[in-house]
Motif scaffolding. Structure first.
Motif, PDB file in Angstrom:
ATOM      1  N   THR A 201       5.194   4.762   2.349  1.00 56.74           N
ATOM      2  CA  THR A 201       5.495   6.063   2.943  1.00 56.74           C
ATOM      3  C   THR A 201       6.013   5.896   4.365  1.00 56.74           C
ATOM      4  O   THR A 201       6.986   6.558   4.767  1.00 56.74           O
ATOM      5  CB  THR A 201       4.239   6.947   2.944  1.00 56.74           C
ATOM      6  OG1 THR A 201       3.780   7.103   1.594  1.00 56.74           O
ATOM      7  CG2 THR A 201       4.539   8.321   3.527  1.00 56.74           C
ATOM      8  N   GLU A 202       5.374   5.002   5.129  1.00 52.08           N
ATOM      9  CA  GLU A 202       5.796   4.783   6.511  1.00 52.08           C
ATOM     10  C   GLU A 202       7.213   4.240   6.582  1.00 52.08           C
ATOM     11  O   GLU A 202       8.001   4.641   7.442  1.00 52.08           O
ATOM     12  CB  GLU A 202       4.825   3.811   7.182  1.00 52.08           C
ATOM     13  CG  GLU A 202       5.165   3.503   8.629  1.00 52.08           C
ATOM     14  CD  GLU A 202       4.264   2.438   9.214  1.00 52.08           C
ATOM     15  OE1 GLU A 202       4.536   1.993  10.338  1.00 52.08           O
ATOM     16  OE2 GLU A 202       3.307   2.033   8.517  1.00 52.08           O
TER      17      GLU A 202
ATOM     18  N   ASP B 228      -9.197   2.604   7.598  1.00 48.82           N
ATOM     19  CA  ASP B 228      -7.909   1.917   7.421  1.00 48.82           C
ATOM     20  C   ASP B 228      -8.094   0.407   7.468  1.00 48.82           C
ATOM     21  O   ASP B 228      -7.439  -0.336   6.724  1.00 48.82           O
ATOM     22  CB  ASP B 228      -6.932   2.355   8.506  1.00 48.82           C
ATOM     23  CG  ASP B 228      -6.470   3.791   8.326  1.00 48.82           C
ATOM     24  OD1 ASP B 228      -6.598   4.302   7.199  1.00 48.82           O
ATOM     25  OD2 ASP B 228      -5.995   4.396   9.298  1.00 48.82           O
TER      26      ASP B 228
ATOM     27  N   GLU C 220      -6.727   0.587  14.609  1.00 53.62           N
ATOM     28  CA  GLU C 220      -6.754   1.548  13.519  1.00 53.62           C
ATOM     29  C   GLU C 220      -8.193   1.936  13.239  1.00 53.62           C
ATOM     30  O   GLU C 220      -9.130   1.352  13.786  1.00 53.62           O
ATOM     31  CB  GLU C 220      -6.090   0.974  12.266  1.00 53.62           C
ATOM     32  CG  GLU C 220      -6.642  -0.346  11.806  1.00 53.62           C
ATOM     33  CD  GLU C 220      -5.804  -0.992  10.713  1.00 53.62           C
ATOM     34  OE1 GLU C 220      -6.324  -1.875  10.023  1.00 53.62           O
ATOM     35  OE2 GLU C 220      -4.634  -0.607  10.542  1.00 53.62           O
TER      36      GLU C 220
ATOM     37  N   LYS D  87      -9.469  -0.783   4.175  1.00 52.06           N
ATOM     38  CA  LYS D  87      -8.404  -0.831   3.162  1.00 52.06           C
ATOM     39  C   LYS D  87      -7.549  -2.080   3.348  1.00 52.06           C
ATOM     40  O   LYS D  87      -7.179  -2.754   2.381  1.00 52.06           O
ATOM     41  CB  LYS D  87      -7.538   0.423   3.256  1.00 52.06           C
ATOM     42  CG  LYS D  87      -8.229   1.690   2.800  1.00 52.06           C
ATOM     43  CD  LYS D  87      -7.309   2.893   2.987  1.00 52.06           C
ATOM     44  CE  LYS D  87      -8.014   4.191   2.634  1.00 52.06           C
ATOM     45  NZ  LYS D  87      -7.156   5.377   2.893  1.00 52.06           N
TER      46      LYS D  87
ATOM     47  N   GLU E 236       0.844  -1.189   0.000  1.00 53.31           N
ATOM     48  CA  GLU E 236       0.000   0.000   0.000  1.00 53.31           C
ATOM     49  C   GLU E 236       0.889   1.252   0.000  1.00 53.31           C
ATOM     50  O   GLU E 236       1.957   1.252   0.620  1.00 53.31           O
ATOM     51  CB  GLU E 236      -0.876   0.009   1.245  1.00 53.31           C
ATOM     52  CG  GLU E 236      -2.092  -0.873   1.147  1.00 53.31           C
ATOM     53  CD  GLU E 236      -3.133  -0.302   0.200  1.00 53.31           C
ATOM     54  OE1 GLU E 236      -3.534   0.858   0.371  1.00 53.31           O
ATOM     55  OE2 GLU E 236      -3.522  -1.011  -0.728  1.00 53.31           O
ATOM     56  N   PRO E 237       0.475   2.336  -0.647  1.00 50.96           N
ATOM     57  CA  PRO E 237       1.274   3.579  -0.607  1.00 50.96           C
ATOM     58  C   PRO E 237       1.553   4.065   0.806  1.00 50.96           C
ATOM     59  O   PRO E 237       2.635   4.568   1.094  1.00 50.96           O
ATOM     60  CB  PRO E 237       0.391   4.577  -1.375  1.00 50.96           C
ATOM     61  CG  PRO E 237      -0.428   3.733  -2.288  1.00 50.96           C
ATOM     62  CD  PRO E 237      -0.672   2.455  -1.552  1.00 50.96           C
ATOM     63  N   SER E 238       0.567   3.872   1.709  1.00 51.11           N
ATOM     64  CA  SER E 238       0.791   4.317   3.089  1.00 51.11           C
ATOM     65  C   SER E 238       1.909   3.515   3.750  1.00 51.11           C
ATOM     66  O   SER E 238       2.690   4.052   4.545  1.00 51.11           O
ATOM     67  CB  SER E 238      -0.498   4.180   3.896  1.00 51.11           C
ATOM     68  OG  SER E 238      -0.935   2.833   3.911  1.00 51.11           O
ATOM     69  N   GLN E 239       2.014   2.227   3.411  1.00 52.51           N
ATOM     70  CA  GLN E 239       3.077   1.406   3.980  1.00 52.51           C
ATOM     71  C   GLN E 239       4.431   1.820   3.435  1.00 52.51           C
ATOM     72  O   GLN E 239       5.415   1.888   4.175  1.00 52.51           O
ATOM     73  CB  GLN E 239       2.817  -0.072   3.693  1.00 52.51           C
ATOM     74  CG  GLN E 239       1.607  -0.639   4.434  1.00 52.51           C
ATOM     75  CD  GLN E 239       1.323  -2.061   4.024  1.00 52.51           C
ATOM     76  OE1 GLN E 239       1.086  -2.349   2.855  1.00 52.51           O
ATOM     77  NE2 GLN E 239       1.326  -2.959   4.980  1.00 52.51           N
TER      78      GLN E 239
ATOM     79  N   THR F   6       9.169   5.093  -0.929  1.00 54.67           N
ATOM     80  CA  THR F   6       8.547   5.613  -2.135  1.00 54.67           C
ATOM     81  C   THR F   6       9.630   6.054  -3.119  1.00 54.67           C
ATOM     82  O   THR F   6      10.815   6.152  -2.773  1.00 54.67           O
ATOM     83  CB  THR F   6       7.628   6.802  -1.816  1.00 54.67           C
ATOM     84  OG1 THR F   6       8.441   7.863  -1.273  1.00 54.67           O
ATOM     85  CG2 THR F   6       6.576   6.423  -0.784  1.00 54.67           C
TER      86      THR F   6
END
Length: 1418
Positions: free
Chosen positions: A266-267, A1331, A1327, A1334, A261-264, A271
C-alpha cells in the motif's frame, strides 16, 4: 555461566559499536556456513538422549536454530579433480540463482518504478524478502531427487562439503543464545581458530550413499550391471515426477503480495487496486474520488438534478447580478459535463474551456467620429466561475453521488415494502424526491424503520430463509406492542397526525386543528385496557410514548426544528470541572471558556472559533451548548399548532395531555437536532478554514524563481547561501553553499566570524568575486542570524562586492549594484535537512549544509521544493488553526493548490524523465497522479528515454513508439507537458513548447498563417514540403510573432461559434499569447518575507506568544550605571533603563551579570530584534492579560468572576499559590501547556513548572520524542520560605540535586542523552510495538534460521522502551521493558551504562531464563 562464556562476553563488550550488525542481512549466498557451537556448557545434558516428544526440548530446539549466519571460506580440496567438480557445482548453482532473479525481474522493475534508486540503496529491508523468494526454490532444489547417473556418485559428498553445516540435533537449547552474541559483535582470532578446528572434525549429515567397487574387475562389474541393470529403464518414471514437480512450482509462482506485507504494498502503491488505477484510462484523482460510487448509475435526470442542486448551494455566495442566474446554471451544467462525460480535470477545463466559464455580452460602442474604424460592438465578459469554483463543483459532485446512493438505497427499501407488504406512504413518496441533504434522507430512513419495523422484519426473515432475526431488547418492540394493543386508539385520539402537526408548524397548506375526543383522556384510557396494558395509567403512558416517538421520527417535524436552529440558534460554552482549573488565562482555549450567545452568522465569520470549541469539548474541558434564541416562543408556537381551538373543560384536559406529549418529544428532538446541527456547522467551518489554507498555500506556490536584475522573469539565479544555524556567528562556524542555476551544488564550506576576522572576510570576498552570484541568501534558527545578515551587508558594502551587470531601461546603459542579500523562507529547508531524501542525495554533507542547499533550491524554484515534500506538506504551518482540521482533508485541499500551480507553469517532460527532482511535479499534472506518473516515466524509458512530440505519448508506430498513456489521460495532460523546441530538428514542433492543446494546433497554425499573410495555396505548399508545423516554424524563424497582435480575433471567434458551435474566444487569446512568448512565466515575483515572518522564523515567537505587556524571564548580560543589557529566551536583546528598575537603589546594586530576573516588555522592535523592558515592582504586579474583543452579551463575565473567586478560595484551603521562579526554563504552565510549548521544539528540551502537589514540589516536563513527554515530580527539601526553591531537590526518592541547573544537566539531560543514544542505535525502529511485532514475524518467516530483537518507544510510559524479540518461527514475539535512568538503562532491575552493555545484558538474561525453564522442565 562458564568461564569461557564470561570471557566471551567481556571480550565482546570492548568491541567498537560501529561494527557491522548482520542480523538482518538476508542476502547471504547459499554457500554461507552456519557457525558451529562454541563454549558449550558442560552442565547441560546432550539433548540426543532426551525423549523427542519432550515439549521443552522441542521448544529449545526451535529456539536454538540460530541468530546469525556468517560467511565461511570454502574448504580446500586435496585433488585437482575434486576442485574441478566443486567449480562445476558452483557454476551450476550460480546459473540457477541468476535464473531465479530473471524470473522476478518484472516484479522488481515494478517496485523500482515507485522506489527511486537512492531509496533502494538505503532500504536494507528489501533484501530479506529477496531471501524469502529464494528460500522457496532452495527448498525445492533440496527436495529434488538425484538423477540415476548420480545416485551412486561421489559428487553428493562433495556437494555436502559445500553446503552449510547444519547444527546437530544434540545441541543444548541454551546454545541459541550464542547467536544473539554473534549477531552484534564478531569473534576474535582465538575463537575463529577454534571454530575452524570444529569444522574440520564435523561430519555432514546428509551425504549420498556410495558403493565400494574396489577389487572388482571389469567382467564382474559387467555381470552386476547385467543382473541389476543401470536404471535407465526407470528414467521415464523419474522424469514424469520431475515434470510434475516443475509444474507445481510454476503454479505456485510467487507474486509481490506473497512476499511483501500489505502495508508495504500500500505504501509503495503496488496493490492490485493501484495497478488497476494505472491501467484504467481515467484521470487518477477521478478514480480515487469516485471509487465508492463505481456501481452508481448516473442518468440524464440525475445530471440535471445535480446542476440545480449545485447551483442552489453556490449561487447565494457568488453575489452576482440576478440576471446572471440562468447563465450561471448553464455554466455549472457545462462544467459537470466536462467532468463526468468528457472526463477532464479542473486545470484542463480552466485552461481550454474557459469560454464556458464566462458570460460574454455585446455592447454597442458609442459613435466616435474621430475613429471611423472603431468596431460597432465590444464584448463585455462577466466571469461566472473561478478556478476555486471548479474545485468546489468537483467536491460537490462527490457529495451529490453520496446523496443519490443514499436515496437509491431508501427507494429500494420502500419499493420492496410496497411490493412485499403493499405499503403506500405519501410522506415517503413526496419527501424522498425533494430531499436535498443527507440529514433529510436520514430522517426519512429513520421514519421508515420506525413505521414499518414489523414489515421489514418479515421481509428480512423471508430473505433469510424463513428464520426471523430476533434482536433482544430492540427499541421498536415496545412500539409494536402499542400498535397491536387497544392503547393505539388513544394515540389517534390526540386529534391530529404528527405529520399534519409538522405541516402546520411549517405553514404548509391550510392549517388543520386538533379534534377532541368525546371522553376525557383518563376515561378513554380506562375503556382501552387490555392484556398488554392493564390500567388506564399504563394506557396513557403508552400512548404518550407512542405519539412522542412519532413526532420524534417525523421528517417534517425534524425539518421544522432544524430550520429554526439554523436561523435562531445560539452557541455557548460552559467550562467543565476539568476545564475550570486547566484553562487559565494563558491557555489557548481561554478565548472560548466563557463565550456565549454566538449566532451561526457570527461563527461563519470566524470558523476557527467554533472548531476550537469542538476540540475543547472533545478534550472534556468545555460543553458546547446549542439553544434557541427564543425557545419559549418557539415552544408556545408549536403548542398552539397542536392545541385544540375548543373552549371547555374537555378541551383543556386534552390540551394538557398534548402539552405533556410535546414536552417529551421536544427533549428528544432537541438532542438529535442540536447534535446534527453542530456536526454540520463543524463541517462548514472546516470547509471555510480549508479554503483559507488553500488560498494561503497557493500564494506561497505563486512565486517565480528569484529574478536576477536585467533577466526575464523565470530565469534561475546563481545563489550563494549562508547560515549560522543555531550558532553564534561570531563564535560558531557559518556554513555556505554555492548552487548553480541548474541546481548543481558545486562548492560548499565554512566561514568563521565574518564580522571581525579579516582573513575570513577576505576569503568571503574572494569567493564572491570568483563565483559572481546573482544573489546571497541567508537564513537560520536563532535571533543571532539577524547579526549575520548585518555582518554580510556591511562586508558587501565595505568590499564593494557588486552583483551582475544589467541593462538599465532608464539610461539604456549597463550597470551593476551592490550584491543583494535576501532572507529566505526556510520552512521547507527545515523539513529537508534531516529527511531520508536529503541523506540519500547528500550522504556526506552535514545537516546545516543540506539546509543551505534547500534554501538555494527554494530561491530557484519554490514550487519544486514544496512539491518534493509530498504528504509532508501538512507539516508546514499554513494557518495557525490548521491543527483543528482533519489531516486527510487538509492534504487534499493543499494538493489542489499544487495541481493548479503545476499546470499553470507546465512540466518539461524530458527533464522530468531524467531528473527525479523535477519528476516530483508529474503527479500533479492534470490526468496523472503518483501511479500514472511512475507508469509514464517507465514507459518513456522503454521507448528510448526521450520524447520528441506530444503525440508519441499515445503511440507512434512509424517511430516504433509504444503508447504510454491512454487517450483520455493524454487529453488531460498533453498541453501541460511541454517539449523544448529544437530548431535543428525538422520534426520538432514549436507548438509542443506552448500551452496550446494539440486539439487546437490547427487553429494556432491558422492564426500563424494569417499573421504571416499567407493564403491557402501558400500554406499548402509550405506544409506539403515541411510538414504540418512548417507555418509556425516559419513564424518563429522570421521572428514575426508580434504580427499576431494585428489580428482581430473576435470575428474569427464568432465565425467558429456560428459555423462549428465552438466557443473559442479565450482559446484564441491564449494562442495569441503563446505564439509570442511560449510558456511565459505567469507566476508572481519572488516575494520577500515580511518583518513579522522573519521575526517568527528566527525566534519562534509570534504576536500571540510575545508582545508588549508580557512578563518574561531575562538573563542579564551587561550592567552599566544608567542601563542594563539583557537577553530573552528567544534570543533577542533587551535594554533596561535605570529608572525602570528602582528609584531608590542604583542599577548595579539590583542587577548583576548572568542573573536571571523577570521583566515586563514595554516596547518590542521586531525589525531590529530588540526590546525595552521594565522591572518596576508595580508593573510586575500587573500580569499580562490578553484582550478579547467581545460584543455585549457574548461573554459570561459573571461566571468568570465567580470562577476566579472559587479558585482563590480553593487555593487558600489547599495552600496552593501561584509560584514564580527566577530561572530561564521556568514557565507558569500546566502539563498540557508544557506539552504544547515543547511540541515544536527538539527532543530533550525542558520546562520547569509549578506542581499541583503543593509549594514543596516542582514539576519538570521534558520532550522524550515527538508526541512523548515525561513529567517528573521534584520534591523540594530544606526550603527557606514558601516561595523559594529548596536547597535539596529529590527525584524518585533516590536522586538528590543541589539546584535546578544540576537537576537539568545531571538528570534530565543525562536521560535525554541515553534516549538519543538508543534511538540512534541500529536496533531501534521508529514504529509502534504492534508494527514492530509484525515486522519480526515477517522477518523470521523469511529467515527461519534466524532470531532477532529490536527496540521501540513505549509511548504510553514516557522514558520507557520496549525490547521485542522473536527466537524462532514457532515461538511468540516477546517484549521486555527498558527504562531510561540518568546515565544508564534499566532492564529487569539491572542497570547497564551503554547500548553495548544493554544488548549483551539482555542476551545473558535471556540465556539465564531459558536455562531455568529447561532445568525446571527436567
Amino acid at each position: 555461566m562458564s568461564t569461557s562464556m564470561r570471557d566471551l562476553i567481556d571480550g565482546e563488550a570492548m568491541l567498537d559499536d560501529e561494527e557491522d550488525d548482520e542480523s538482518f542481512n538476508g542476502e547471504e549466498d547459499e554457500d554461507d556456513v552456519i557457525k558451529p557451537r562454541r563454549n558449550k556448557e558442560p552442565a547441560v545434558d546432550d539433548s540426543s538422549e532426551e525423549d523427542e516428544d519432550d515439549e521443552d526440548e522441542e521448544e529449545a530446539r526451535r529456539i536454538r536454530e540460530g541468530f546469525i549466519v556468517e560467511d565461511e571460506d570454502d574448504e580446500e580440496g586435496d585433488s585437482d579433480d575434486r576442485e574441478r567438480r566443486k567449480e562445476r557445482k558452483k557454476k551450476r548453482r550460480r546459473a540457477e540463482r541468476e535464473e531465479e532473479e530473471q524470473l522476478d525481474e518484472d516484479d522488481l522493475d515494478l517496485i523500482g518504478e515507485t522506489i527511486p534508486e537512492w531509496e533502494r540503496k538505503s532500504q536494507t529491508q528489501q533484501t530479506k524478502f529477496k531471501r524469502l523468494k529464494r528460500g522457496h526454490r532452495d527448498e525445492d532444489r533440496r527436495n529434488e531427487r538425484p538423477g540415476l547417473a548420480e545416485i551412486f556418485s561421489d559428487d553428493d559428498e562433495e556437494a555436502a562439503d559445500e553446503r552449510p553445516y547444519g547444527r546437530s540435533a544434540h545441541r543444548a537449547g541454551v546454545d541459541e543464545f550464542d547467536d544473539f552474541i554473534e549477531e552484534d559483535y564478531p569473534e576474535d582470532d582465538e575463537e575463529r581458530i577454534q571454530r575452524q578446528e570444529d569444522l574440520e572434525v564435523a561430519r555432514p549429515k546428509d551425504r549420498g550413499l556410495g558403493v565400494d567397487t574396489a577389487g572388482l574387475d571389469k567382467d564382474a562389474l559387467d555381470d552386476m550391471a547385467a543382473i541389476f541393470g543401470d536404471g535407465e529403464e526407470y528414467d521415464w518414471a523419474l522424469q514424469m515426477e520431475e515434470e510434475e514437480e516443475d509444474r507445481q512450482r510454476e503454479e505456485q509462482a510467487i507474486e509481490l503480495k506473497d512476499v511483501f506485507e500489505p502495508s508495504q504494498l500500500t505504501e509503495k502503491l503496488l496493490t492490485d487496486e493501484d495497478n488497476e488505477i494505472r491501467a484504467n484510462d481515467e484521470p487518477e484523482r477521478f478514480q480515487l474520488d469516485r471509487k465508492p460510487f463505481k456501481n452508481l448509475n448516473f442518468s440524464a435526470d440525475h445530471f440535471r438534478e445535480e446542476t440545480r442542486w449545485i447551483t442552489n448551494l453556490m449561487w447565494p455566495k457568488k453575489q452576482l447580478r440576478s440576471d446572471l442566474h440562468s447563465p450561471f446554471t448553464k455554466a455549472i451544467g457545462k462544467v459537470l459535463e466536462f467532468f463526468i462525460v468528457e472526463g477532464v480535470e479542473v486545470p484542463y477545463v480552466f485552461q481550454h474551456r474557459r469560454d464556458y466559464l464566462i458570460h460574454p455580452k455585446k455592447v454597442r460602442t458609442q459613435s466616435n467620429h474621430d475613429d471611423p474604424d472603431a468596431p460597432e460592438y465590444t464584448v463585455d465578459a462577466e466571469k461566472l466561475l473561478t478556478q476555486d469554483d471548479l474545485w468546489r463543483i468537483l467536491e460537490l459532485d462527490i457529495k451529490f453521488r453520496s446523496l443519490v446512493e443514499k436515496r437509491n438505497s431508501l427507494e429500494a427499501s420502500y419499493k420492496k415494502l410496497r411490493e412485499e407488504s403493499g405499503v403506500e406512504d405519501p410522506i415517503l413518496e413526496e419527501m424522498t424526491r425533494h430531499a436535498a441533504t443527507m440529514e433529510e434522507l436520514q430522517d426519512l430512513q429513520d421514519y421508515l424503520n420506525f413505521e414499518y419495523s414489523a414489515q421489514l422484519k418479515e421481509i428480512a426473515a423471508i430473505s433469510n430463509g424463513g428464520r426471523e432475526v430476533k434482536r433482544p431488547g430492540a427499541k421498536t418492540a415496545i412500539f409494536e406492542r402499542i400498535r397491536k394493543s387497544r392503547a393505539n386508539n388513544l394515540v389517534r385520539a390526540y386529534g391530529i397526525s404528527p405529520d399534519r402537526l409538522a405541516q402546520n408548524a411549517l405553514r404548509e397548506g391550510k392549517k388543520v386543528s386538533s379534534e377532541d375526543d368525546s371522553k376525557l383522556p383518563l376515561d378513554l384510557a380506562d375503556t382501552l385496557v387490555d392484556g398488554d396494558f392493564a390500567t388506564g395509567d399504563q394506557v396513557i403512558s403508552a400512548a404518550r410514548q407512542m405519539y412522542a416517538e412519532q413526532l420524534f421520527v417525523s421528517p417534517r417535524m425534524r425539518k421544522h426544528f432544524r430550520i429554526n436552529y439554523y436561523q435562531m440558534g445560539w452557541v455557548s460554552c460552559r467550562r467543565t470541572e476539568k476545564g475550570l482549573r486547566r484553562i487559565d488565562e494563558a491557555h489557548p482555549y481561554y478565548e472560548i471558556k466563557y463565550l456565549v450567545n454566538q449566532t451561526i452568522r457570527d461563527l461563519a465569520v470566524r470558523p476557527e472559533i467554533f472548531l476550537k470549541m469542538m476540540k475543547a469539548e472533545e478534550e472534556g474541558l468545555v460543553e458546547v451548548n446549542l439553544t434557541l434564541e427564543n425557545e419559549r416562543e418557539f415552544r408556545r408556537q408549536l403548542y398552539s399548532e397542536f392545541a385544540s381551538d375548543n373552549f371547555s373543560d374537555l378541551a383543556d384536559a386534552w390540551n394538557a395531555e398534548r402539552q405533556k406529549v410535546l414536552d417529551v418529544a421536544f427533549a428528544r428532538l432537541e438532542k438529535v437536532i442540536t447534535k446534527g446541527v453542530k456536526d454540520s456547522l463543524r463541517t462548514a467551518c472546516q470547509e471555510e478554514l480549508l479554503k483559507t489554507c488553500r488560498e494561503e498555500y497557493f500564494k506561497r506556490l505563486d512565486q517565480a524563481p528569484l529574478k536576477p536584475k536585467g533577466m526575464m522573469l523565470g530565469t534561475m539565479p546563481r545563489v550563494l547561501i549562508l547560515s549560522n544555524g543555531m550558532g553564534d556567528p561570531n563564535r560558531d562556524p557559518i556554513c555556505w553553499t554555492w548552487v548553480e542555476e541548474d541546481g548543481r551544488v558545486l562548492e560548499h564550506g565554512k566561514f568563521l566570524n565574518l564580522g571581525r576576522d579579516e582573513n575570513q572576510r577576505d576569503a568571503f570576498a574572494e569567493l564572491v568575486r570568483r563565483r559572481r552570484p546573482d544573489v546571497i541568501g541567508i537564513a537560520g534558527f536563532s535571533a543571532d542570524t539577524n547579526r549575520l545578515i548585518k555582518d554580510v551587508e556591511g562586508l558587501i558594502s565595505e568590499k564593494n562586492l557588486m552583483g551582475p551587470e544589467y541593462d538599465d531601461p532608464d539610461t539604456n546603459e549597463y550597470r551593476s549594484d551592490l550584491l543583494e542579500v535576501i532572507i529566505v523562507n526556510d520552512e521547507v529547508a527545515r523539513l529537508y535537512q534531516d529527511s531520508p531524501r536529503a541523506v540519500a542525495e547528500h550522504p556526506t554533507l552535514n545537516p546545516l549544509t543540506r539546509y543551505c542547499i534547500a534554501l538555494a533550491r527554494y530561491m530557484q524554484n519554490p514550487m519544486k521544493e514544496y512539491a518534493a515534500l509530498g504528504k509532508d506538506v501538512t507539516s508546514l504551518l499554513i494557518h495557525p488553526y490548521q491543527r483543528f482540521l482533519p489531516q486527510d482533508k487538509l492534504y487534499k485541499h493543499l494538493e489542489t493548490a499544487m495541481v493548479d500551480m503545476v499546470n499553470l507553469v507546465g512540466v518539461d517532460i524530458n527533464d522530468a524523465v531524467g531528473d527525479a527532482y523535477t519528476a516530483c511535479l508529474l503527479p500533479y499534472v492534470a490526468g496523472l497522479g503518483p501511479r500514472k506518473a511512475s507508469l509514464l516515466v517507465k514507459g518513456i524509458h522503454a521507448n528510448g528515454g526521450v520524447v520528441t512530440s506530444r503525440d508519441e505519448l499515445v503511440g507512434d508506430p512509424e517511430r516504433h513508439k509504444l503508447p504510454v498513456l491512454g487517450p483520455r489521460v493524454w487529453n488531460n495532460c498533453a498541453s501541460f507537458l511541454f517539449i523544448e523546441y529544437d530548431t535543428t530538428n525538422p520534426d520538432s514542433d514549436p507548438l509542443d513548447n506552448t500551452r496550446i492543446h494539440p486539439e487546437d494546433y490547427d487553429l494556432a497554425r491558422k492564426v500563424a498563417a494569417d499573421a504571416l499573410g499567407l493564403d491557402e495555396e501558400d500554406v499548402k505548399a509550405e506544409t506539403d514540403e515541411n510538414g504540418p508545423g512548417a507555418i509556425v516554424r516559419k513564424l518563429f524563424k522570421e521572428d514575426e510573432q508580434e504580427k499576431v497582435n494585428e489580428l482581430i480575433l473576435e470575428e474569427y471567434a464568432e465565425q467558429l461559434e456560428r459555423e462549428y458551435t465552438q466557443r473559442k474566444r479565450a482559446t484564441l487569446e491564449t494562442i495569441r499569447a503563446e505564439l509570442q512568448v511560449p510558456y511565459e512565466e505567469l507566476r508572481k515575483n519572488f516575494a520577500p518575507l515580511p518583518t513579522d515572518q522573519i521575526f517568527t522564523m528566527f525566534t519562534g515567537e509570534t504576536r500571540e506568544s510575545l508582545c508588549e505587556g508580557m512578563i518574561v524571564p531575562v538573563n542579564v548580560r551587561v550592567v552599566k550605571d544608567d542601563f542594563a543589557i539583557v537577553k530573552l529566551d528567544c534570543g533577542i536583546e533587551g535594554r533596561i533603563e535605570a529608572h525602570e528598575v528602582s528609584h531608590r537603589h542604583s542599577l548595579k546594586d539590583v542587577l548583576s551579570n548572568n542573573q536571571t530576573a523577570q521583566g515586563k516588555i514595554i516596547d518590542l522592535n521586531r525589525k531590529e530584534f530588540v526590546c525595552k523592558l521594565t522591572m518596576r515592582e508595580e508593573e510586575l504586579r500587573r500580569p499580562y492579560r490578553k484582550h478579547f474583543d467581545h460584543d455585549r452579551g457574548q461573554w459570561d463575565y459573571r461566571l468568570e468572576d465567580q470562577d476566579k473567586e472559587e479558585l482563590r478560595e480553593k487555593d487558600k484551603i489547599t495552600g496552593r499559590t501561584q509560584r514564580v521562579i527566577k530561572h530561564p526554563l521556568f514557565k507558569p504552565f500546566n502539563s498540557t501547556q508544557a506539552e504544547e510549548y515543547l511540541g515544536g521544539q527538539p527532543a530533550g528540551e525542558v520546562v520547569i513548572r509549578p506542581s499541583s502537589k503543593g509549594n514543596d514540589h516542582l514539576a519538570v516536563t521534558w520532550k522524550v520524542a515527538d508526541g512523548v513527554y515525561q513529567h517528573i515530580d521534584v520534591l523540594e527539601l530544606q526550603k527557606e520560605n514558601e516561595f523559594s526553591v529548596g536547597r535539596v531537590l529529590r527525584v524518585g526518592g533516590k536522586y538528590n540535586y543541589s539546584d535546578l541547573d544540576e537537576l537539568i544537566v545531571d538528570h534530565v539531560k543525562a536521560m535525554a542523552k541515553k534516549v538519543d543514544e538508543l534511538m540512534r542505535h541500529d536496533k531501534f525502529r521508529a514504529e509502534s510495538r504492534s508494527d514492530l511485532e509484525k515486522f519480526l514475524k515477517v522477518f523470521i518467516d523469511a529467515n527461519p534460521t534466524r532470531s532477532a530483537y529490536f527496540f521501540c518507544l513505549d509511548t504510553k510510559h514516557p522514558g520507557y522502551f520496549f525490547l521485542c524479540f522473536k527466537a524462532s518461527p514457532n515461538s511468540q514475539v516477546m517484549s521486555w521493558s527498558v527504562r531510561v535512568v540518568p546515565h544508564a538503562y534499566e532492564l529487569l532491575k539491572s542497570q547497564y551504562p551503554d547500548m553495548r552493555a544493554l544488548c549483551n545484558g539482555f542476551k545473558l538474561r535471556y540465556q539465564s531464563e531459558m536455562l531455568k525453564m529447561q532445568q525446571g522442565g527436567r
